[in-house]
Design a protein around this motif. Structure first.
Motif, PDB file in Angstrom:
ATOM      1  N   LEU A  45       0.832  -1.198   0.000  1.00  0.00           N
ATOM      2  CA  LEU A  45       0.000   0.000   0.000  1.00  0.00           C
ATOM      3  C   LEU A  45       0.867   1.248   0.000  1.00  0.00           C
ATOM      4  O   LEU A  45       0.799   2.073  -0.907  1.00  0.00           O
ATOM      5  CB  LEU A  45      -0.937  -0.005   1.204  1.00  0.00           C
ATOM      6  CG  LEU A  45      -1.882   1.198   1.320  1.00  0.00           C
ATOM      7  CD1 LEU A  45      -2.816   1.249   0.128  1.00  0.00           C
ATOM      8  CD2 LEU A  45      -2.667   1.143   2.620  1.00  0.00           C
ATOM      9  N   TYR A  46       1.709   1.416   1.041  1.00  0.00           N
ATOM     10  CA  TYR A  46       2.641   2.533   1.124  1.00  0.00           C
ATOM     11  C   TYR A  46       3.884   2.064   1.851  1.00  0.00           C
ATOM     12  O   TYR A  46       3.817   1.170   2.706  1.00  0.00           O
ATOM     13  CB  TYR A  46       2.032   3.733   1.865  1.00  0.00           C
ATOM     14  CG  TYR A  46       0.959   4.451   1.079  1.00  0.00           C
ATOM     15  CD1 TYR A  46       1.279   5.230  -0.025  1.00  0.00           C
ATOM     16  CD2 TYR A  46      -0.380   4.345   1.447  1.00  0.00           C
ATOM     17  CE1 TYR A  46       0.293   5.866  -0.751  1.00  0.00           C
ATOM     18  CE2 TYR A  46      -1.365   4.989   0.718  1.00  0.00           C
ATOM     19  CZ  TYR A  46      -1.021   5.746  -0.374  1.00  0.00           C
ATOM     20  OH  TYR A  46      -1.987   6.375  -1.101  1.00  0.00           O
ATOM     21  N   ARG A  88      -6.134   2.833  -1.208  1.00  0.00           N
ATOM     22  CA  ARG A  88      -5.409   4.027  -1.661  1.00  0.00           C
ATOM     23  C   ARG A  88      -6.356   5.194  -1.898  1.00  0.00           C
ATOM     24  O   ARG A  88      -6.019   6.351  -1.597  1.00  0.00           O
ATOM     25  CB  ARG A  88      -4.648   3.700  -2.944  1.00  0.00           C
ATOM     26  CG  ARG A  88      -3.417   2.832  -2.703  1.00  0.00           C
ATOM     27  CD  ARG A  88      -2.686   2.497  -3.967  1.00  0.00           C
ATOM     28  NE  ARG A  88      -1.506   1.681  -3.702  1.00  0.00           N
ATOM     29  CZ  ARG A  88      -0.737   1.146  -4.636  1.00  0.00           C
ATOM     30  NH1 ARG A  88      -1.032   1.349  -5.918  1.00  0.00           N
ATOM     31  NH2 ARG A  88       0.319   0.415  -4.309  1.00  0.00           N
ATOM     32  N   ALA A  92      -5.966   8.590   0.157  1.00  0.00           N
ATOM     33  CA  ALA A  92      -5.755   9.816  -0.611  1.00  0.00           C
ATOM     34  C   ALA A  92      -6.892  10.809  -0.406  1.00  0.00           C
ATOM     35  O   ALA A  92      -6.670  12.021  -0.386  1.00  0.00           O
ATOM     36  CB  ALA A  92      -5.606   9.484  -2.094  1.00  0.00           C
TER      37      ALA A  92
END
Length: 544
Positions: A45-46, A88, A92
């Motif tokens: 994911l990150y 995401r 975001a």
């Protein structure tokens, strides 16, 4: 029910417990592996998150009911591959990810009271670097970005400060950046910092490759020059191949292009004067007139002049007179000043080679196809088309060759190629899922054949022939009796054969006779050896 209880007692409670425990363990392992492989694999994911941001992201995922896992020091978060897009968008939408960089929000919580000028300038520089890093990360193909700006201050007794410089390190996904992308990043950074020029921005990637050097005033490095050459050749090659294959057929042409690219950048200034293009700029006229009066009577003081009625003296002849006129005209000559800037990337010379296959005519009876070469007129037409498509200039030194050669290949059918592409059009994820399922199948087969099956066979063998250690000769006699009963059953049954009548024998009647014979022999043995029979029964009861 009684028969099942007797069989259970003969098998043994301990052995049954072991078999059931092993079977339950194997089943649990198979179920766990199936659940692990059956679910969608985790996807990133990150990564490289600030711990505060990682905490906010995990809280948002928990509130949305999305399962996640963190690795490393907590800055890397994984979610299911099926839910990575939703996660995401969620993160975001809430604006939680800044990739650990500090932007203009640094001024939201800090008070300017008590801060020195150095601290304020440093915070401004940090905010600018963070905002530039976020802007670069928003570009396509960039996974990470780090920006460092050096802004020299004006020293004492200096009129102006030195020019600022910048260094940018980017993480790239999907190959190296193109020359246009490199120049775009340099222009974005240079336009955001006062007095910073694009050639003063050094750009590198995380693979230790220099994409643009800070001293590269021409805007082209060795990598970008080679990339420009390859791009130009690929474009020309695709253009030639498209037009040639449209004439001779798909797969019947091979094209190679070599381009000589001029990567130097120059500026030319030219000034021309046209003598025929005269224009009157200014005009002036001057005139003068003079006379000589030396012999003219100017009326001098005499006695006659003072007497009333006296006559004036006689006039003398007049002197000479001179007149002069001057005219001045200024002309402006036509002047043309031309400044020409030649950018890098100009094609200096081209070399094009085209190999064209002949005609293949399939045989009528399904045999080998026949080959026929191209005619000279066809080759000349193809050469003319190629020369016009790429702009061949013989005065510049360009060369073009079009030859007809026989290709060493089989003639494929378009349908077969398309069918092959459609049948094996698998993605990487599909292949990995197939490998996981294959590993699961092999693991299950190995567990069944090499763990569960031998265990069940050994347990069944132990239950059918209980150990009678310490019984001695009576135990051997009892086993001999049982074996004779089994041999009698085999004799009654007869050898296995393909006869249909033998397969329809009354198995129940035969088994009854064998059981009666076995019971009779066991009773005779007990009557002859009562003590040994009692010892055997005690041993069985103890094991049960």
């Amino acid at each position: 029910m009684g028969g099942f209880t007797a069989a259970l007692q003969r098998f043994g409670i301990g052995r049954l417990t072991v078999v059931l425990g092993v079977a339950a363990g194997v089943a649990a392992v198979l179920v766990a592996v199936m659940l692990r492989i059956g679910q969608a694999p985790d996807a990133l994911l990150y990564s490289n998150l600030d711990l505060r941001e990682a905490s906010e992201i995990t809280t948002a995922l928990d509130s949305a009911g999305i399962k996640y896992s963190s690795k490393g020091d907590g800055s890397t978060i994984f979610v299911s591959r099926d839910e990575v897009g939703e996660a995401r968008l969620l993160v975001a939408g809430k604006g939680l990810v800044t990739s650990g960089s500090v932007g203009y929000e640094i001024f939201d919580t800090q008070s300017v009271l008590g801060q020195t000028e150095f601290q304020q300038n440093l915070n401004e520089k940090r905010a600018l670097e963070g905002e530039l890093a976020r802007t670069i990360m928003s570009m396509r193909g960039i996974t990470s970005a780090r920006v460092m700006i050096a802004m020299p201050s004006r020293q004492l007794f200096q009129t102006t400060a030195a020019d600022p410089t910048a260094a940018v390190v980017v993480g790239v996904s999907g190959g190296a950046l193109t020359g246009a992308q490199v120049q775009a990043i340099r222009n974005v950074v240079a336009s955001s910092v006062p007095n910073l020029k694009p050639e003063k921005v050094t750009l590198t990637d995380t693979a230790n490759r220099t994409l643009a050097a800070g001293s590269d005033s021409a805007g082209f490095s060795a990598a970008s020059a080679e990339e420009a050459k390859s791009s130009t050749e690929a474009q020309l090659q695709a253009r030639i191949k498209d037009i040639v294959e449209g004439v001779v057929g798909v797969g019947a042409a091979r094209v190679q292009v070599t381009a000589d690219i001029d990567h130097s950048r120059s500026t030319t200034q030219e000034q021309r004067f046209d003598p025929d293009g005269q224009v009157v700029r200014s005009m002036s006229m001057n005139g003068s007139e003079s006379a000589d009066t030396t012999a003219v009577n100017d009326g001098g003081a005499t006695g006659l002049n003072n007497i009333p009625g006296g006559e004036a003296p006689g006039a003398a002849p007049a002197g000479s007179t001179d007149t002069q006129n001057t005219e001045t005209t200024n002309y402006e000559i036509s002047n043309t000043t031309t400044t020409t800037v030649k950018e890098a990337g100009e094609v200096k010379k081209l070399a094009v080679s085209v190999a064209v296959d002949g005609r293949w005519t399939p045989a009528a009876n399904g045999g080998e196809p026949t080959y026929a070469p191209r005619t000279a007129d066809e080759i000349a037409q193809i050469k003319s088309l190629v020369a016009a498509a790429v702009g061949i200039d013989e005065e510049r030194g360009d060369k073009i060759e079009v030859l007809n050669v026989r290709f060493a290949r089989d003639v494929p059918t378009a349908g077969g190629v398309e069918a092959g592409n459609s049948l094996f059009n698998f993605t990487k994820n599909d292949l990995m899922r197939g490998v996981e399922l294959l590993v699961l199948l092999i693991t299950g087969i190995l567990l069944i054949f090499f763990v569960l099956r031998p265990l069940l066979k050994s347990a069944a063998g132990a239950g059918a022939q209980p150990q009678l250690a310490g019984a001695g000769a009576p135990v051997t006699a009892l086993q001999t009796s049982l074996m004779s009963g089994a041999s009698q059953m085999a004799q009654l049954t007869g050898p296995a054969g393909p006869s249909e009548m033998e397969q329809r024998l009354d198995i129940a009647r035969i088994e009854g006779q064998v059981k009666a014979s076995s019971v009779k022999k066991v009773a005779d043995f007990v009557e002859r050896h009562p003590d040994e029979s009692t010892a055997i029964l005690r041993n069985w009861v103890h094991e049960g």
